[in-house]
Design an enzyme around this catalytic site. Structure first.
Site, PDB file in Angstrom:
ATOM      1  N   GLY A   1      -9.882  -0.413  -6.896  1.00 37.90           N
ATOM      2  CA  GLY A   1      -9.892  -1.989  -6.324  1.00 37.90           C
ATOM      3  C   GLY A   1      -9.864  -2.030  -4.790  1.00 37.90           C
ATOM      4  O   GLY A   1     -10.376  -1.373  -4.215  1.00 37.90           O
TER       5      GLY A   1
ATOM      6  N   ILE B   1      -7.254  -1.839  -2.804  1.00 41.50           N
ATOM      7  CA  ILE B   1      -6.405  -0.911  -2.061  1.00 41.50           C
ATOM      8  C   ILE B   1      -7.076   0.317  -1.986  1.00 41.50           C
ATOM      9  O   ILE B   1      -7.315   1.398  -1.184  1.00 41.50           O
ATOM     10  CB  ILE B   1      -5.120  -0.786  -2.883  1.00 41.50           C
TER      11      ILE B   1
ATOM     12  N   ARG C   1     -12.904   2.894 -15.416  1.00 41.18           N
ATOM     13  CA  ARG C   1     -13.520   2.328 -16.693  1.00 41.18           C
ATOM     14  C   ARG C   1     -14.454   1.345 -16.338  1.00 41.18           C
ATOM     15  O   ARG C   1     -15.343   0.861 -17.172  1.00 41.18           O
ATOM     16  CB  ARG C   1     -12.581   1.949 -17.841  1.00 41.18           C
TER      17      ARG C   1
ATOM     18  N   THR D   1       0.951   5.751  -4.963  1.00 40.28           N
ATOM     19  CA  THR D   1       1.576   4.397  -4.407  1.00 40.28           C
ATOM     20  C   THR D   1       1.294   3.254  -5.231  1.00 40.28           C
ATOM     21  O   THR D   1       1.613   2.280  -4.752  1.00 40.28           O
ATOM     22  CB  THR D   1       0.754   4.219  -2.985  1.00 40.28           C
TER      23      THR D   1
ATOM     24  N   ARG E   1       2.163   2.944  -9.490  1.00 41.44           N
ATOM     25  CA  ARG E   1       3.277   2.496 -10.308  1.00 41.44           C
ATOM     26  C   ARG E   1       4.130   4.100 -10.727  1.00 41.44           C
ATOM     27  O   ARG E   1       3.088   4.967 -11.097  1.00 41.44           O
ATOM     28  CB  ARG E   1       3.091   2.054 -11.676  1.00 41.44           C
TER      29      ARG E   1
ATOM     30  N   GLU F   1      13.043   4.950 -11.360  1.00 39.08           N
ATOM     31  CA  GLU F   1      13.219   4.361 -10.001  1.00 39.08           C
ATOM     32  C   GLU F   1      14.504   3.528  -9.690  1.00 39.08           C
ATOM     33  O   GLU F   1      14.639   2.537 -10.297  1.00 39.08           O
ATOM     34  CB  GLU F   1      12.145   3.696  -9.732  1.00 39.08           C
TER      35      GLU F   1
ATOM     36  N   HIS G   1       9.582   3.206  -2.550  1.00 35.10           N
ATOM     37  CA  HIS G   1       8.657   2.043  -2.851  1.00 35.10           C
ATOM     38  C   HIS G   1       8.813   1.132  -2.003  1.00 35.10           C
ATOM     39  O   HIS G   1       9.001  -0.139  -1.980  1.00 35.10           O
ATOM     40  CB  HIS G   1       9.165   1.678  -4.362  1.00 35.10           C
TER      41      HIS G   1
ATOM     42  N   ALA H   1       5.671   1.206   0.352  1.00 34.74           N
ATOM     43  CA  ALA H   1       4.464   1.238   0.872  1.00 34.74           C
ATOM     44  C   ALA H   1       3.868  -0.377   1.201  1.00 34.74           C
ATOM     45  O   ALA H   1       2.991  -0.356   2.045  1.00 34.74           O
ATOM     46  CB  ALA H   1       3.546   1.884  -0.140  1.00 34.74           C
TER      47      ALA H   1
END
Length: 330
Positions: free
Chosen positions: A153, A155, A175, A230, A232, A261, A280, A282
């Site tokens: 995507g 990122i 996919r 980075t 989940r 987490e 977490h 980023a």
């Protein structure tokens, strides 16, 4: 009395930006204190909208929110919201899919560079009074190596651009592959894992992607390869990752997200020299946080005003008889 917007939690010092956006529309921001689900549900009773960052917005909370018209996520993923239940209740769910592209891509690249240059063991050695000569091993040359992107995507695409500047070859698996300059497509995830020198995850967390990377996938990677996450934490089987690092199945990992987490204070991943671990963050920068707060609050304001927000996670709710507010097209 104006609309009441319940903010379940934030990961930044103030709510000034979103408070200003909401006040401009005559809405009041209510910041929930820490507490359990029952406490959050009690606060949700009077809420016309819910803004949430990391806190779980469960079916219990949604059932209590009898006036709530919309649930807006500060961020991309909506795995902390029971979206299906919100849809059944007629609540529109929104998110902010584009606000920290550069920050997360930079953080993924930082993890790769830190592993390549052995930043963790070297800085620990210097902090302990050494000067690196006693730390075994050497850094890795990146030019010519293969970066594997699982998901491409915004990122992942931004990371691919940065990788090309370093002379990395980029291969991706998705996919829904699409032509991207300078990116080759792997026929399968297994093929990508076998080929890549570093694998970076850029997938949403769904039932289909939970523990996407487990023992079998780690075993398919090169023993010299690194895993970067980075996205989940639950995309990766944490126990399998730790075992793979301990046994030398892979050479290292850079993690901004973990499962659970946060990790327990005594978890072995916290102290390994072959792991770059950040809490977490980023997504976080002065620019990205302000943009996130503004966009998320604007999504709420739009729904309260009867407008479609910029992004809709559950578009099926728009044709549902349960929809709690009529919405005009943008």
């Amino acid at each position: 009395m104006g609309a009441r917007v319940l903010v379940t939690d934030v990961a930044w010092p103030t709510t000034d930006v979103e408070r200003s956006v909401l006040a401009g529309a005559g809405a009041e921001l209510i910041l929930a204190p820490p507490g359990d689900t029952a406490a959050l549900a009690a606060l949700a009773v009077d809420a016309d909208a819910i803004l949430t960052c990391f806190r779980t917005v469960s079916a219990e909370v949604l059932d209590a929110a009898v006036r709530c018209r919309t649930v807006a996520r500060y961020g991309v993923g909506v795995d902390n919201i029971d979206v299906g239940h919100a849809t059944r209740l007629g609540m529109l769910v929104s998110n902010v899919p584009v606000y920290c592209v550069d920050e997360v891509a930079d953080s993924a690249l930082l993890g790769i560079l830190a592993l390549a240059r052995r930043l963790i063991p070297l800085t620990r050695d210097v902090a302990a009074g050494g000067w690196g000569r006693t730390v075994p091993g050497s850094g890795s040359r990146l030019r010519g190596k293969i970066l594997g992107l699982v998901g491409l995507g915004s990122i992942g695409s931004a990371l691919a651009e940065r990788a090309h500047a370093l002379g990395l070859d980029v291969v991706a698996f998705s996919r829904s592959p699409r032509p991207v300059p300078g990116v080759r497509w792997a026929a399968s995830l297994k093929d990508l894992l076998a080929e890549a020198d570093m694998v970076s995850l850029h997938m949403p967390l769904t039932d289909r992607t939970r523990q996407l990377i487990g023992a079998a996938e780690l075993a398919a990677m090169k023993p010299t390869a690194w895993l970067v996450n980075t996205a989940r934490g639950p995309l990766v089987d944490t126990a399998a990752l730790l075992k793979a690092l301990e046994h030398g199945t892979i050479a290292g990992a850079a993690l901004d997200v973990t499962d659970p987490e946060p990790l327990p204070a005594d978890h072995p991943l916290r102290t390994r020299d072959d792991v770059v671990l950040t809490p977490h963050t980023a997504f976080s920068s002065d620019g990205s946080l302000a943009e996130l707060a503004r966009r998320a609050a604007t999504n709420v304001v739009d729904v309260l005003a009867g407008r479609l927000p910029a992004t809709i996670v559950n578009p099926g709710v728009l044709t549902s008889a349960a929809l709690r507010t009529p919405l005009a097209a943008r």
